[in-house]
Write a protein that holds these residues in place. Structure first.
Motif, PDB file in Angstrom:
ATOM      1  N   CYS A 121       0.852  -1.287   0.001  1.00  0.00           N
ATOM      2  CA  CYS A 121       0.123  -0.043  -0.153  1.00  0.00           C
ATOM      3  C   CYS A 121       1.139   1.239  -0.103  1.00  0.00           C
ATOM      4  O   CYS A 121       1.919   1.325   0.808  1.00  0.00           O
ATOM      5  N   TRP A 122       0.561   2.256  -0.975  1.00  0.00           N
ATOM      6  CA  TRP A 122       1.488   3.518  -0.863  1.00  0.00           C
ATOM      7  C   TRP A 122       0.309   4.580  -0.504  1.00  0.00           C
ATOM      8  O   TRP A 122      -0.792   4.506  -1.188  1.00  0.00           O
ATOM      9  N   PHE A 131      -3.207   0.340  -3.852  1.00  0.00           N
ATOM     10  CA  PHE A 131      -2.717  -1.424  -3.209  1.00  0.00           C
ATOM     11  C   PHE A 131      -2.177  -1.860  -4.519  1.00  0.00           C
ATOM     12  O   PHE A 131      -2.728  -1.778  -5.805  1.00  0.00           O
ATOM     13  N   ARG A 132      -1.331  -2.936  -4.377  1.00  0.00           N
ATOM     14  CA  ARG A 132      -0.870  -4.006  -5.278  1.00  0.00           C
ATOM     15  C   ARG A 132      -0.455  -5.283  -4.656  1.00  0.00           C
ATOM     16  O   ARG A 132      -0.351  -5.262  -3.551  1.00  0.00           O
ATOM     17  N   ILE A 133      -0.960  -6.195  -5.140  1.00  0.00           N
ATOM     18  CA  ILE A 133      -0.411  -7.706  -4.796  1.00  0.00           C
ATOM     19  C   ILE A 133       0.704  -8.083  -5.757  1.00  0.00           C
ATOM     20  O   ILE A 133       0.415  -8.421  -7.053  1.00  0.00           O
ATOM     21  N   ASN A 134       1.557  -8.408  -5.091  1.00  0.00           N
ATOM     22  CA  ASN A 134       2.673  -9.157  -5.880  1.00  0.00           C
ATOM     23  C   ASN A 134       3.008 -10.642  -5.779  1.00  0.00           C
ATOM     24  O   ASN A 134       2.882 -11.030  -4.469  1.00  0.00           O
ATOM     25  N   VAL A 135       2.906 -11.630  -6.439  1.00  0.00           N
ATOM     26  CA  VAL A 135       3.102 -13.006  -6.256  1.00  0.00           C
ATOM     27  C   VAL A 135       4.380 -13.708  -6.696  1.00  0.00           C
ATOM     28  O   VAL A 135       4.787 -13.241  -7.970  1.00  0.00           O
ATOM     29  N   ASN A 176     -11.463  -3.896   0.561  1.00  0.00           N
ATOM     30  CA  ASN A 176     -11.453  -4.627  -0.795  1.00  0.00           C
ATOM     31  C   ASN A 176     -10.340  -4.838  -1.206  1.00  0.00           C
ATOM     32  O   ASN A 176     -10.113  -6.175  -1.789  1.00  0.00           O
ATOM     33  N   ALA A 177      -9.103  -4.424  -0.523  1.00  0.00           N
ATOM     34  CA  ALA A 177      -7.709  -5.060  -0.644  1.00  0.00           C
ATOM     35  C   ALA A 177      -7.565  -6.412  -0.116  1.00  0.00           C
ATOM     36  O   ALA A 177      -7.177  -7.209  -0.875  1.00  0.00           O
ATOM     37  N   LEU A 178      -7.823  -6.349   1.167  1.00  0.00           N
ATOM     38  CA  LEU A 178      -8.099  -7.673   1.869  1.00  0.00           C
ATOM     39  C   LEU A 178      -8.712  -8.788   1.244  1.00  0.00           C
ATOM     40  O   LEU A 178      -8.298  -9.698   1.362  1.00  0.00           O
TER      41      LEU A 178
END
Length: 79
Positions: free
Chosen positions: A22-23, A28-32, A59-61
């Protein structure tokens, strides 16, 4: 198009590391990242980046939990 170009082959990956970033409390961003059981990985870069943009925490969670569920059920690369 070659199917291998669409879905990369990560046979060494027995585990996945997901990072929710989170910035400025709004982007929000999810990296895999793929990794083996010992935590090693041949790639320092994420193999998938999911940009959520301006989202709220809830929503991000929820999206993060959905991705965990897809990975757990072996359906992550189907999307």
């Amino acid at each position: 198009m070659n199917e291998d170009e669409v879905t990369p082959d990560y046979r060494f990956a027995s585990h996945w590391v997901l990072g929710l970033f989170c910035w400025e409390h709004k982007l929000f961003r999810i990296n895999v990242f793929p990794c083996s059981q010992d935590g090693s990985s041949p790639t320092p870069s994420p193999v998938r980046i999911i940009e959520l943009g301006y989202a709220n925490e809830k929503n991000a969670l929820e999206t993060f939990e959905k991705i965990v569920n897809l990975i757990t059920n072996d359906k992550f690369w189907d999307n």
